[in-house]
Design an enzyme around this catalytic site. Sequence first.
Site, short mmCIF file in Angstrom:
data_model
loop_
_atom_site.label_atom_id
_atom_site.label_comp_id
_atom_site.label_asym_id
_atom_site.label_seq_id
_atom_site.Cartn_x
_atom_site.Cartn_y
_atom_site.Cartn_z
CG HIS A 43 -25.80 31.94 -26.65
ND1 HIS A 43 -25.14 32.63 -27.49
CD2 HIS A 43 -26.07 31.24 -27.16
CE1 HIS A 43 -25.06 33.05 -28.95
NE2 HIS A 43 -25.98 31.68 -28.67
CG HIS A 125 -22.39 25.15 -31.07
ND1 HIS A 125 -23.92 24.80 -31.50
CD2 HIS A 125 -21.90 26.49 -32.39
CE1 HIS A 125 -24.30 25.53 -33.05
NE2 HIS A 125 -23.72 27.22 -33.15
#
Length: 180
Positions: A43, A125
């Site tokens: 995620h 990220h």
Amino acid sequence: MSESRRLFFALPLPTKLQKQVIQWRADSFEAEAGRPVAAANLHLTLAFLGDVSDAKARVLSGIASRITSPTFSLTLDDLGHWPRPGVVWLGTRRAPLALLQLASLLRSHAARNGCYQSTLPFHPHVSLLRGATRPVALPASTPEWQLDANEFSLYESQYHQGRTRYQCLQSWPLVASSPC
Ligand code: ATP
Ligand code: MG
């Protein structure tokens, strides 16, 4: 006293992209490099809330439901390693403005509701490996996957018997721009 839950807002990765990323990761990193994040756990965190009461979670999900933010696409074309906290990550060299604005909005609402926000700049990220505290040989490049963000979600992070699992509590659509 109400219980608290460990929550965060994030962008999910579609199943197809999860599979592509874990295959590439298996081919690209030594087993000793770090602990692979499970495919379903991949995620991109937008705002970390920490331990939140049910009442506060309701307030924050109400705020999230009123956000109108456009859909966007980002290219996962950057790769890096933070020896502390030991994360190898996939990122983007050109974060779309809509992504930065959505994260900033969620983070400021979180802060206003008492959820501590790191003073470090937001660095979008996807964590690939954890426990990567030793030097890691990074592949020279990534396949440059495209992530089409059509929704964002509220997740609960649960740690049980040595495993972290995320449960998606709620999702909200991003708004597709209408053609002129
Ligand atoms: P684990 O900590 O069990 O190894 P994890 O880091 O994936 O797994 P959490 O610590 O619950 O699980 O974190 C959930 C998400 O929030 C992750 O994307 C994590 O990087 C992010 N996160 C955790 N703590 C913070 C923080 N203090 N500031 C910003 N993001 C955070
Ligand atoms: Mg953590």
